[in-house]
Design an enzyme around this catalytic site. Structure first.
Site, PDB file in Angstrom:
ATOM      1  N   ASN A 149       0.723  -1.240  -0.035  1.00 44.03           N
ATOM      2  CA  ASN A 149       0.119   0.123  -0.217  1.00 44.03           C
ATOM      3  C   ASN A 149       1.002   1.425   0.030  1.00 44.03           C
ATOM      4  O   ASN A 149       0.425   2.312  -0.641  1.00 44.03           O
ATOM      5  CB  ASN A 149      -1.040  -0.005   1.103  1.00 44.03           C
ATOM      6  CG  ASN A 149      -0.348  -0.043   2.581  1.00 44.03           C
ATOM      7  OD1 ASN A 149       0.788  -0.513   2.440  1.00 44.03           O
ATOM      8  ND2 ASN A 149      -1.065   0.160   3.564  1.00 44.03           N
ATOM      9  N   VAL A 226      -1.536  -9.066  10.613  1.00 43.30           N
ATOM     10  CA  VAL A 226      -1.358 -10.002  12.090  1.00 43.30           C
ATOM     11  C   VAL A 226      -0.909 -11.332  12.061  1.00 43.30           C
ATOM     12  O   VAL A 226      -0.073 -11.796  12.745  1.00 43.30           O
ATOM     13  CB  VAL A 226      -2.607  -9.875  12.931  1.00 43.30           C
ATOM     14  CG1 VAL A 226      -2.708 -10.360  14.019  1.00 43.30           C
ATOM     15  CG2 VAL A 226      -3.224  -8.115  13.148  1.00 43.30           C
ATOM     16  N   GLU A 227      -1.451 -12.197  11.287  1.00 49.14           N
ATOM     17  CA  GLU A 227      -1.198 -13.582  11.062  1.00 49.14           C
ATOM     18  C   GLU A 227       0.168 -13.671  10.969  1.00 49.14           C
ATOM     19  O   GLU A 227       1.120 -14.400  11.563  1.00 49.14           O
ATOM     20  CB  GLU A 227      -1.785 -14.154  10.236  1.00 49.14           C
ATOM     21  CG  GLU A 227      -3.385 -14.325  10.550  1.00 49.14           C
ATOM     22  CD  GLU A 227      -3.988 -13.293  10.345  1.00 49.14           C
ATOM     23  OE1 GLU A 227      -3.671 -12.222   9.514  1.00 49.14           O
ATOM     24  OE2 GLU A 227      -5.308 -12.800  10.880  1.00 49.14           O
ATOM     25  N   GLU A 244       4.521  -3.689  12.492  1.00 53.83           N
ATOM     26  CA  GLU A 244       3.260  -2.928  12.227  1.00 53.83           C
ATOM     27  C   GLU A 244       2.394  -3.504  11.629  1.00 53.83           C
ATOM     28  O   GLU A 244       2.429  -4.146  10.441  1.00 53.83           O
ATOM     29  CB  GLU A 244       4.011  -1.567  11.303  1.00 53.83           C
ATOM     30  CG  GLU A 244       2.938  -0.297  11.519  1.00 53.83           C
ATOM     31  CD  GLU A 244       1.609  -0.555  10.688  1.00 53.83           C
ATOM     32  OE1 GLU A 244       0.629  -1.012  11.044  1.00 53.83           O
ATOM     33  OE2 GLU A 244       1.681  -0.332   9.606  1.00 53.83           O
ATOM     34  N   CYS A 278      -3.329   1.339   6.853  1.00 49.28           N
ATOM     35  CA  CYS A 278      -3.159   0.926   8.091  1.00 49.28           C
ATOM     36  C   CYS A 278      -3.926   1.673   9.170  1.00 49.28           C
ATOM     37  O   CYS A 278      -4.847   1.496  10.062  1.00 49.28           O
ATOM     38  CB  CYS A 278      -2.160   0.198   8.520  1.00 49.28           C
ATOM     39  SG  CYS A 278      -0.603   1.601   8.773  1.00 49.28           S
TER      40      CYS A 278
END
Length: 470
Positions: A149, A226-227, A244, A278
């Site tokens: 991104n 997150v994973e 992050e 994010c």
């Protein structure tokens, strides 16, 4: 485009195509690197450490500043490249290039400010007659893993501070948008010893684990899911790590807020890069006393958003990164509508595009807001007062950034103290970020801080030197 390993451009027969999200046309290709390529990069980075550390801080600073100047000269080309590979509207790509230039300049400045300190050893028992001071020394090799991104600026936020602290670096960029950063690395690597700057383009399943588990890499700086972040934290052993991992950022609007400013912030925060950020505003938590007026203004301003070709300077909202991403947004919105949410505007998908969407009567339990939704969605959750607003803001495993709009200083400070997030913006949306501020979240949003000064601090070790003067 090619990989960079040990001061050389490296190509491979197998390629990975890079697609333009706006029309699915191929805009480039990169080599499909593998574990052996990564191992070569790791060996080269370790060999370069001695040469890199013999360069003066002044010359490191000059190199980073020169790279910033070269990027500045080619800002139009880089902006277009960013838009073609990511689907980001061109005006947002121009902003990303400007921020990347600034991040390089900040790193150039910070490279000259890595200080140790004198320790008053005689303040402790047995310390009389001794002088103590600390040295800040590089970690050695930093492995950087970046997402699609902000493919240029997020990579620069890892690479430039690492080099400022005289660490060798190995970058694994996102395969969805690797072109711009590879172009910058072609500019960057000749300024440093062979092996100090490396990049390997390959699949995470092939080279990610090798990078994270290698005993010859001293730190991992990762931005992503997150994973994957959890997996890295389990595999990294004794390495330093900065993670992050995204957010579910709230924007609170109290009854005493300036609604026009709050709506302006909500629109900017919700639809920046089609919500694929994010720190995008993911939840609008609005006092029920002003919710009707706020929602009406929100719909009015959302309908002004121009959807279209990202290369058009007038475009506000472009495509999502691919059709699966757009389809995922479509599904989670449909699920919210089935559970009682009210569609006020938008809610339409065409290929990779999803229209800016305002939903009212959203409840905190809906997947749309209980998990991170990466799309141009403005879900309104109605609450009764500041206490409930903060309670809802905290009802998520994420804690990256947050914001509150209010004219009451007591409510503002209550939010600043009680919201569980790495940053609290008062009368500004959560997408606010300058490249010198400490950036990083709490809870499942990660660990550690970026922002040049803070990244550099985490890329050095402290060594104590004691001199016996007696």
């Amino acid at each position: 485009m090619q990989m960079i390993i040990d001061g050389k451009m490296v190509d491979k027969k197998e390629k990975i195509k890079v697609f333009n999200p706006a029309n699915d046309e191929v805009v480039g290709q990169v080599p499909l690197g593998n574990k052996n390529d990564l191992k070569k990069a790791i060996m080269a980075a370790n060999r370069s450490k001695k040469d890199l550390n013999e360069i003066s801080s002044r010359k490191i600073s000059m190199a980073l500043d020169d790279i910033a100047q070269e990027l500045s000269k080619n800002w139009k080309d880089f902006s277009r490249s960013l838009t073609l590979e990511s689907g980001k509207p061109i005006k947002a790509s121009r902003d990303e290039v400007k921020r990347s230039i600034e991040t390089l300049k900040l790193s150039a400045e910070e490279s000259k400010r890595i200080y140790g300190e004198t320790i008053p050893l005689d303040a402790g028992i047995g310390g009389k007659g001794f002088i103590g001071f600390t040295l800040k020394i590089p970690l050695g090799v930093v492995g950087a893993i970046t997402p699609f991104n902000y493919p240029l600026n997020l990579a620069v936020h890892k690479l430039a501070p690492a080099l400022a602290a005289k660490n060798a670096v190995i970058l694994k960029p996102s395969l969805q948008a690797p072109l711009s950063i590879l172009k910058l690395l072609e500019i960057m690597y000749p300024y440093f010893p062979d092996g100090a700057v490396n990049t390997v383009t390959g699949r995470g399943s092939e080279i990610g684990e090798e990078m994270v588990t290698s005993e010859y890499i001293d730190k991992i700086s990762f931005t992503g899911s997150v994973e994957t972040g959890k997996l890295i934290s389990r595999q990294a052993s004794m390495k330093k790590i900065t993670l992050e991992l995204g957010g579910n950022d709230p924007l609170i609007v109290l009854e005493d807020a300036d609604l026009e400013k709050a709506v302006e912030g909500a629109v900017r925060g919700s639809y920046l890069y089609a919500g694929q950020v994010c720190i995008a505003v993911k939840r609008l938590i609005v006092d029920e006393k002003v919710a009707d007026e706020f929602s009406a203004l929100m719909v009015k301003e959302t309908r002004k958003m121009k959807i279209g070709d990202p290369l058009d300077p007038k475009t506000d909202v472009g495509p999502l990164i691919d059709e699966k991403a757009a389809s995922d947004v479509e599904k989670v919105v449909a699920e919210a509508l089935n559970e009682g949410a009210e569609l006020l505007c938008g809610g339409k998908r065409e290929g990779n595009y999803y229209s800016p969407t305002v939903l009212d009567q959203v409840t905190p339990s809906m997947k749309l807001v209980s998990e991170e939704t990466f799309g141009p969605i403005s879900p309104i959750i109605r609450v009764n007062g500041v206490d409930e607003a903060i309670q809802i803001a905290n009802s998520t495993p994420y804690g990256l950034q947050s914001s509150i709009f209010t004219s009451n200083i007591h409510h503002a400070m209550q939010a600043a103290k009680e919201i569980e997030a790495g940053s609290v913006m008062i009368n500004k949306q959560s997408t606010f970020r300058t490249d010198n501020m400490p950036f990083g979240g709490f809870k499942m949003s990660g660990m550690g801080k970026e922002g040049v000064k803070y990244a550099v601090e985490d890329m050095v070790r402290t060594k104590l030197v004691v001199i016996n003067t007696s």
